[in-house]
Design an enzyme around this catalytic site. Sequence first.
Site, PDB file in Angstrom:
ATOM      1  N   PHE A  11       0.830  -1.203   0.000  1.00  0.00           N
ATOM      2  CA  PHE A  11       0.000   0.000   0.000  1.00  0.00           C
ATOM      3  C   PHE A  11       0.870   1.261   0.000  1.00  0.00           C
ATOM      4  CE2 PHE A  11      -4.547   1.015   0.840  1.00  0.00           C
ATOM      5  CZ  PHE A  11      -4.460   2.395   0.845  1.00  0.00           C
ATOM      6  N   PHE A  12       1.925   1.257   0.800  1.00  0.00           N
ATOM      7  CA  PHE A  12       2.814   2.417   0.834  1.00  0.00           C
ATOM      8  C   PHE A  12       3.536   2.602  -0.508  1.00  0.00           C
ATOM      9  CE2 PHE A  12       2.516   1.927   5.501  1.00  0.00           C
ATOM     10  CZ  PHE A  12       2.301   3.250   5.855  1.00  0.00           C
TER      11      PHE A  12
END
Length: 307
Positions: A41-42
């Site tokens: 996600f990052f």
Amino acid sequence: MPADKVEEYADGLCYTDLMAGYYIGAPEEVLQAIADYSAWFFVWDDRHDRDIVHRRPAAWRRLRLRLHEALDSPEDHLHHEDPLVAGFADSVVRLYSFLPGTWNARFARHFHAVIEAYDREFRNRVEGIVPTVEEYLALRRLTFAHWIWTDLLEPCAGVELPDRVRKHPAFRRAALLSQEFAAWYNDLCSLPKEIAGEEVHNLGISLVTHRRLTLEQAVTDLRCRVEDCISEFLVVEQEALAFADSLSDGTLWGKELGAAVRACVSNMRNWFSSVYWFHHESGRYMVDSWDDRSTPPYVTNEAAGEK
């Protein structure tokens, strides 16, 4: 990241540590899947940012559509040419293996909405539109993926919660407060980077632009919101725990359900401490040590698709 960047920065970013501090008590394979998904996600967030900064709407549109497709048929995308898509598919396949198909469908519905929220942020940032405070608060619940992180409490507890439990006012409010705290504290810690990058998506920036606050006043407002989340959570937490106790009706299912709700509420509490720790330990927010306060040193344009 290139291999040398991984060696230099990956551990210091603390992405998996953040999840380990939140989903306490999860089976190891569940926690590993969530931690890997969090790291993905990052990376996705950084790709999105680079596509905005370097004005790559076609690249973003292509990625957005591929993620929608991978969410609906992850097995078909495990070997996709774009590592970001393949990594997402791998995470989804693993996350879909823990609970029934009804949970999977809910997760997919929630993440489709997150992808579209990222698209709205893309357009706002490219066009220089600062959303109003109300618009930003609503959009932030999606770009921060409030309901995704809340959904993931369930495989950690080993139970898909029925609607009557998930939608109970105390349970839902406790979940929302834990995520609002995280999103707003993130905005507070990201503010120096995002001001340096002339960004438009931050609650502090919306407060300055639309409420005519000074930067100092906006920071004070953010701090107050964060503190209010903590205070209100402490009250509603007790209501949620009382609700969990009421589910233990003498049946085996009631006992299991009550224990699952207590585990979820306990991890909602853990979100506060884990998020606070993460923002002061992760290299993602140490802007004062970067050559360019708007760009993390581990981000490269080539890794984001610019060649």
